[in-house]
Design a protein around this motif. Structure first.
Motif, mmCIF file in Angstrom:
data_model
loop_
_atom_site.group_PDB
_atom_site.id
_atom_site.type_symbol
_atom_site.label_atom_id
_atom_site.label_comp_id
_atom_site.label_asym_id
_atom_site.label_seq_id
_atom_site.Cartn_x
_atom_site.Cartn_y
_atom_site.Cartn_z
ATOM 1 N N GLN A 1 11.292 0.715 1.631
ATOM 2 C CA GLN A 1 10.899 2.050 2.090
ATOM 3 C C GLN A 1 10.563 2.993 0.924
ATOM 4 O O GLN A 1 9.504 3.604 0.895
ATOM 5 N N GLN A 2 11.469 3.085 -0.046
ATOM 6 C CA GLN A 2 11.236 4.006 -1.173
ATOM 7 C C GLN A 2 10.041 3.566 -2.008
ATOM 8 O O GLN A 2 9.220 4.371 -2.445
ATOM 9 N N LEU A 3 9.968 2.253 -2.232
ATOM 10 C CA LEU A 3 8.848 1.704 -3.008
ATOM 11 C C LEU A 3 7.518 2.066 -2.333
ATOM 12 O O LEU A 3 6.582 2.566 -2.963
ATOM 13 N N ALA A 4 7.456 1.855 -1.016
ATOM 14 C CA ALA A 4 6.214 2.099 -0.273
ATOM 15 C C ALA A 4 5.871 3.595 -0.290
ATOM 16 O O ALA A 4 4.719 3.964 -0.542
ATOM 17 N N LEU A 5 6.880 4.457 -0.057
ATOM 18 C CA LEU A 5 6.600 5.900 -0.014
ATOM 19 C C LEU A 5 6.129 6.402 -1.374
ATOM 20 O O LEU A 5 5.234 7.242 -1.472
ATOM 21 N N THR A 6 6.737 5.858 -2.434
ATOM 22 C CA THR A 6 6.332 6.282 -3.783
ATOM 23 C C THR A 6 4.906 5.830 -4.059
ATOM 24 O O THR A 6 4.086 6.599 -4.563
ATOM 25 N N GLU A 7 4.603 4.588 -3.716
ATOM 26 C CA GLU A 7 3.250 4.072 -3.966
ATOM 27 C C GLU A 7 2.212 4.858 -3.178
ATOM 28 O O GLU A 7 1.166 5.229 -3.703
ATOM 29 N N ILE A 8 2.513 5.121 -1.914
ATOM 30 C CA ILE A 8 1.560 5.861 -1.064
ATOM 31 C C ILE A 8 1.333 7.256 -1.663
ATOM 32 O O ILE A 8 0.199 7.699 -1.839
ATOM 33 N N GLY A 9 2.443 7.941 -2.001
ATOM 34 C CA GLY A 9 2.336 9.289 -2.575
ATOM 35 C C GLY A 9 1.501 9.271 -3.849
ATOM 36 O O GLY A 9 0.605 10.106 -4.048
ATOM 37 N N TYR A 10 1.754 8.294 -4.697
ATOM 38 C CA TYR A 10 1.036 8.203 -5.978
ATOM 39 C C TYR A 10 -0.472 8.044 -5.736
ATOM 40 O O TYR A 10 -1.289 8.751 -6.340
#
Ligand code: HEM
Length: 505
Positions: free
Chosen positions: A455-464
């Protein structure tokens, strides 16, 4: 002859008596459990053909053909309530969008519900083991293997992602000509996930793919399509006999095995020499390397890694695609996002900075509400369990679910429950997140014990990725006159892709 009859008949009689006794005992135990807990039967779908439930199956097939599967499910819930029982090929399905039931199934009594019988048979032989398809001790082993890699330190590793996003930006036409952003996101997601999982990116954004990579991508698509078809066919999956599927699975295995063998050899060498990785690329967290510390069984590793790849390789791309689908149609939202992005100037895009950007978070959350990546989920009941709601005419009484029944929920329908979200559920309105604080009414990453580990990995990647594109391009134009049309694979994507034109800053 008479002796022969005795030899055959007596055991048969004993077997039948034992079965009848066991069935009666289970029935009695269930009745008393239901009575003790004031359980009531759920609302039932009024089947015209109640034995196999073929009428509802036919209705859903017709809806799928029109690209309306998910909308039809929303309508069914509007008609029959948050929880209703239906029959599918003779099996009982409890369809629900009731948060209290989801809490119980996913968190408080999650050990009573499993995925193996739902996911493993259709996914075999592509994936025969690993975190996504197992239950119990096997699942705990697999989840333990991947856990360290999804820790926060790894999540903040945006250095590798930058390389892939630079390549994506390069490929976007700068003269505003129309292109499909969804295709580029798929390649981005593939490159970034393979780097993290295998230790070597497929580098599909470089457009210089090796023959092996091309073959792998084609085989994986064929295999994934086959898994999707087998899921759709349910019990009738034996009818799916496509030699290309079996061949594709073999080809995928042989491609993955190269990485597995490399990781095992590297790790064995390091352990023998008591040394650190010499290749700088392998000094960061790589899932396969972390797993190879725990097991050197190459077949086990193959399925462990494929399982994570299957669960996650396209999810980020799918979410990014639908975000830009909406941004391209909502100028005011794009402008507000640009103001927030401009306000951070040239500050390095760290995990913390991305997390602090409130409107960005609202945009991402709103997109995962309206277009959940995994819109249909289910669990098999492994032990008779009392659910806190779902029984009685209004679904407010406890409900007993029994071993072998399926609990199915549509995250898509849950996220459109107007009694929680308000009348404008169909609008893409990030501002709604200023006021709402959902708990089990909003579960784009699932919840409880099997919540998405990335979850955190995906949200960070999407935000970036969103911030990088907003920084680079001042205008995003929609070039697709059609509204959202559903394409339901294992994930939910826009059927026409994301056709846009972009102009740089
Ligand atoms: C926006 C992106 C993503 C979304 C919305 C998402 C959503 C989900 C959901 C709904 C589940 C199912 C939970 C359940 O069975 O109840 C799940 C499971 C899982 N996801 Fe994700 N996911 C995303 C990205 C990823 C990525 C990038 C990876 C890996 C690189 C990943 C790996 C997994 C794995 C391994 C599981 C299985 C967990 C288990 O059964 O214990 N996901 N995800």
């Amino acid at each position: 002859m008479a002796q022969f009859h005795v030899i055959i008949l007596v055991p048969l009689l004993i077997f039948a008596t034992v079965r009848i006794y066991e069935t009666l005992r289970a029935y009695k135990a269930r009745s008393s459990l239901a009575q003790k807990n004031n359980c009531k039967p759920p609302k039932k779908y009024p089947h015209k053909e109640p034995i196999l439930g073929l009428d509802l199956f036919y209705f859903m097939v017709q809806s799928a053909k029109k690209g309306h599967s998910l909308k039809s499910l929303v309508q069914l819930h509007e008609t029959y309530g948050r929880t209703f029982q239906a029959t599918s090929f003779g099996e009982t399905i409890i369809n629900t969008t009731e948060p209290k039931i989801l809490t119980t199934v996913l968190a408080t009594k999650s050990e009573n519900f499993g995925v193996w019988s739902i996911r493993a048979p259709p996914a075999t032989p592509l994936v025969a083991g690993g975190v996504f398809t197992t239950d119990g001790a096997d699942w705990a082993h697999s989840r333990g293997l991947i856990k360290p890699c999804f820790a926060r330190a790894q999540v903040a590793d945006l250095v590798s992602l930058k390389v892939h996003v630079d390549r994506l930006v390069e490929l976007i036409p700068k003269d505003g000509s129309t292109f499909d952003l969804q295709t580029l996101f798929s390649r981005l997601s593939l490159d970034s996930s393979t780097g993290f999982l295998f230790g070597e990116s497929l580098d599909s954004l470089l457009e210089t793919n090796s023959i092996e990579t091309e073959k792998f991508l084609t085989s994986f698509n064929t295999a994934q399509y086959g898994v999707g078809e087998r899921v759709r066919l349910g019990k009738l999956r034996f009818l799916y006999r496509d030699k290309r599927y079996t061949e594709a699975c073999k080809s995928v295995h042989s491609f993955i095995d190269n990485y597995v063998v490399k990781a095992v050899n590297n790790k064995s060498e390091e352990e023998e020499n008591n040394s650190e990785p010499t290749n700088p690329q392998r000094k960061r967290y790589i899932l396969l390397d972390e797993m190879a510390k725990v097991t050197k069984d190459t077949t086990d590793l193959r399925y462990q890694i494929l399982s994570v790849f299957l669960a996650g390789h396209e999810a980020t791309a799918v979410a990014l695609g639908s975000i830009f689908f909406h941004l391209a149609r909502n100028r005011a939202i794009w402008d507000r996002l640009r103001s927030e992005v401009k306000a951070v100037g040239n500050a390095p895009l760290t995990f913390e900075l991305l997390k602090s950007m409130q409107y960005l978070r609202y945009v991402i959350s709103e997109n995962l509400r309206l277009n959940p990546v995994a819109p249909l989920m289910s669990r098999m009941c492994l032990r008779d369990t009392v659910l806190p709601a779902g029984g009685g005419p209004d679904g407010g009484d406890p409900l007993l679910v029994t071993r072998g029944q399926t609990i199915a929920w549509s995250t898509y329908a849950l996220h459109r429950d107007s009694s929680f979200w308000g009348a404008d559920v169909e609008s893409f309105r990030p501002e709604r997140w200023e006021d709402v604080r959902p708990r089990w009414e909003y579960i784009p990453f699932g919840g409880g014990t099997r919540i998405c580990p990335a979850q955190q990995l995906a949200l960070t990647e999407i935000g970036y990725v969103v911030v990088r594109l907003v920084q680079t391009f001042k205008t995003l134009e929609n070039r697709d006159p059609e509204p959202w049309e559903e394409l339901l694979k294992m994930t939910l994507v826009s059927k026409n892709g994301v056709q846009v034109g972009m102009f740089p800053e």
